[in-house]
Design an enzyme around this catalytic site. Sequence first.
Site, PDB file in Angstrom:
ATOM      1  N   ASP A   7       0.910  -1.167  -0.122  1.00  0.00           N
ATOM      2  CA  ASP A   7      -0.041  -0.048   0.200  1.00  0.00           C
ATOM      3  C   ASP A   7       0.860   1.328   0.017  1.00  0.00           C
ATOM      4  OD1 ASP A   7      -2.381   1.712   0.390  1.00  0.00           O
ATOM      5  OD2 ASP A   7      -1.708   1.965   2.434  1.00  0.00           O
ATOM      6  N   SER A   8       0.332   2.372  -0.200  1.00  0.00           N
ATOM      7  CA  SER A   8       1.228   3.698  -0.221  1.00  0.00           C
ATOM      8  C   SER A   8       1.450   4.046   1.267  1.00  0.00           C
ATOM      9  CB  SER A   8       0.016   4.815  -0.625  1.00  0.00           C
ATOM     10  OG  SER A   8      -1.070   4.753   0.211  1.00  0.00           O
ATOM     11  N   CYS A  70      -3.595  -1.108  -2.120  1.00  0.00           N
ATOM     12  CA  CYS A  70      -3.839   0.246  -2.238  1.00  0.00           C
ATOM     13  C   CYS A  70      -4.764   0.636  -3.575  1.00  0.00           C
ATOM     14  CB  CYS A  70      -2.544   1.005  -2.645  1.00  0.00           C
ATOM     15  SG  CYS A  70      -2.806   2.841  -2.981  1.00  0.00           S
ATOM     16  N   GLU A 149      -6.280   9.394   9.428  1.00  0.00           N
ATOM     17  CA  GLU A 149      -5.004   9.373   9.930  1.00  0.00           C
ATOM     18  C   GLU A 149      -4.893  10.125  11.190  1.00  0.00           C
ATOM     19  OE1 GLU A 149      -1.673   9.248   6.995  1.00  0.00           O
ATOM     20  OE2 GLU A 149      -2.699   7.659   6.093  1.00  0.00           O
ATOM     21  N   CYS A 181     -11.110   3.058  -1.211  1.00  0.00           N
ATOM     22  CA  CYS A 181      -9.766   3.469  -0.464  1.00  0.00           C
ATOM     23  C   CYS A 181      -9.462   2.733   0.470  1.00  0.00           C
ATOM     24  CB  CYS A 181     -10.026   5.122  -0.499  1.00  0.00           C
ATOM     25  SG  CYS A 181      -8.442   5.706   0.794  1.00  0.00           S
ATOM     26  N   HIS A 183      -8.754   3.432   3.493  1.00  0.00           N
ATOM     27  CA  HIS A 183      -8.990   4.163   4.721  1.00  0.00           C
ATOM     28  C   HIS A 183     -10.376   4.136   5.050  1.00  0.00           C
ATOM     29  CE1 HIS A 183      -4.823   5.473   4.034  1.00  0.00           C
ATOM     30  NE2 HIS A 183      -4.780   6.270   5.195  1.00  0.00           N
TER      31      HIS A 183
HETATM   32  N1  DGL Z   1      -3.984   3.963   0.152  1.00  0.00           N
HETATM   33  C1  DGL Z   1      -4.556   4.909  -0.645  1.00  0.00           C
HETATM   34  C2  DGL Z   1      -5.637   4.114  -1.419  1.00  0.00           C
HETATM   35  O1  DGL Z   1      -6.307   3.286  -1.175  1.00  0.00           O
HETATM   36  C3  DGL Z   1      -4.837   6.053   0.007  1.00  0.00           C
HETATM   37  C4  DGL Z   1      -3.991   7.026   0.858  1.00  0.00           C
HETATM   38  C5  DGL Z   1      -3.137   7.644  -0.104  1.00  0.00           C
HETATM   39  O2  DGL Z   1      -3.596   8.401  -0.867  1.00  0.00           O
HETATM   40  O3  DGL Z   1      -1.823   7.031  -0.264  1.00  0.00           O
HETATM   41  O4  DGL Z   1      -5.940   4.864  -2.432  1.00  0.00           O
END
Ligand code: DGL
Length: 262
Positions: A7-8, A70, A149, A181, A183
Amino acid sequence: MKIGVFDSGVGGFTVVRELLRLIPQVPIVYFGDTARAPYGTKSRRTLVEFAMEDARFLMEHGAGMIVIACHSAASTATDELKRCLDIPIFDVVSPSIEQACNLTKNKRIGLMGTRATVSSGIYAEKIPKKLPGARLFQQPCPLLVPLVEEGWLKGRETRMIVKKYLRPLKNQQIDTLILGCTHYPLLKDVIREKAGKRIKIVDPSLEVARQVAEEINRKKALQGSDQLVQEIPHRFFVSDLTPHTEDIVASFLGMRVRLERI
Ligand code: DGL
């Protein structure tokens, strides 16, 4: 067999949480690219480059399959990874589309996501192919990742923002909503409340974990042994590490884990 998840940053722990619930015996190697996050604001070209590096890092650490947790990376780089890498690739987009198409009755599906995910166009392309006549309505929600976050999961401000993001989707009479997403599963209660009972919610962290668990169980059945069950501990790598990172991970996972900085 280790499952590689990337993931990012820390959001992919929503997928890890579901994997640990469904197949706790299978070792996970995780990479969160916290030093280069967010991905949701990046261009397609950068995302493909980063996703390739993330996946190769996991393979170097023994991953026998990759889960792109991600959404921003999955919606832009899945095809490229599948073409270039010689191991099974799972992503959060495909099983969510599948589930949304199964659930919708009026063929009006909503998507909340980062700007990168929305502008990838992947859902708009794939949904009508999967379910002819289905229409997709998308809403970029850039304020939600920072809110999560910061741990603002239920406050008045968060509820107001979620309500505002949902309004255009509700105006389009969607009956199914994809949380596009990593989150957003943490905001599921507020999203459910503001969306209303009529709208069914697709949680991609659950959908992809189910798909991976099915594949692992199928492999185990074929091999007829417990070869996949090993005593290897999970490993969680990040490219930058602060005390706040550790706190967010604990809130995503519901427990503290050791994070290793690469
Ligand atoms: N993990 C990213 C996503 O699911 C969200 C956070 C980011 O923008 O890095 O798109």
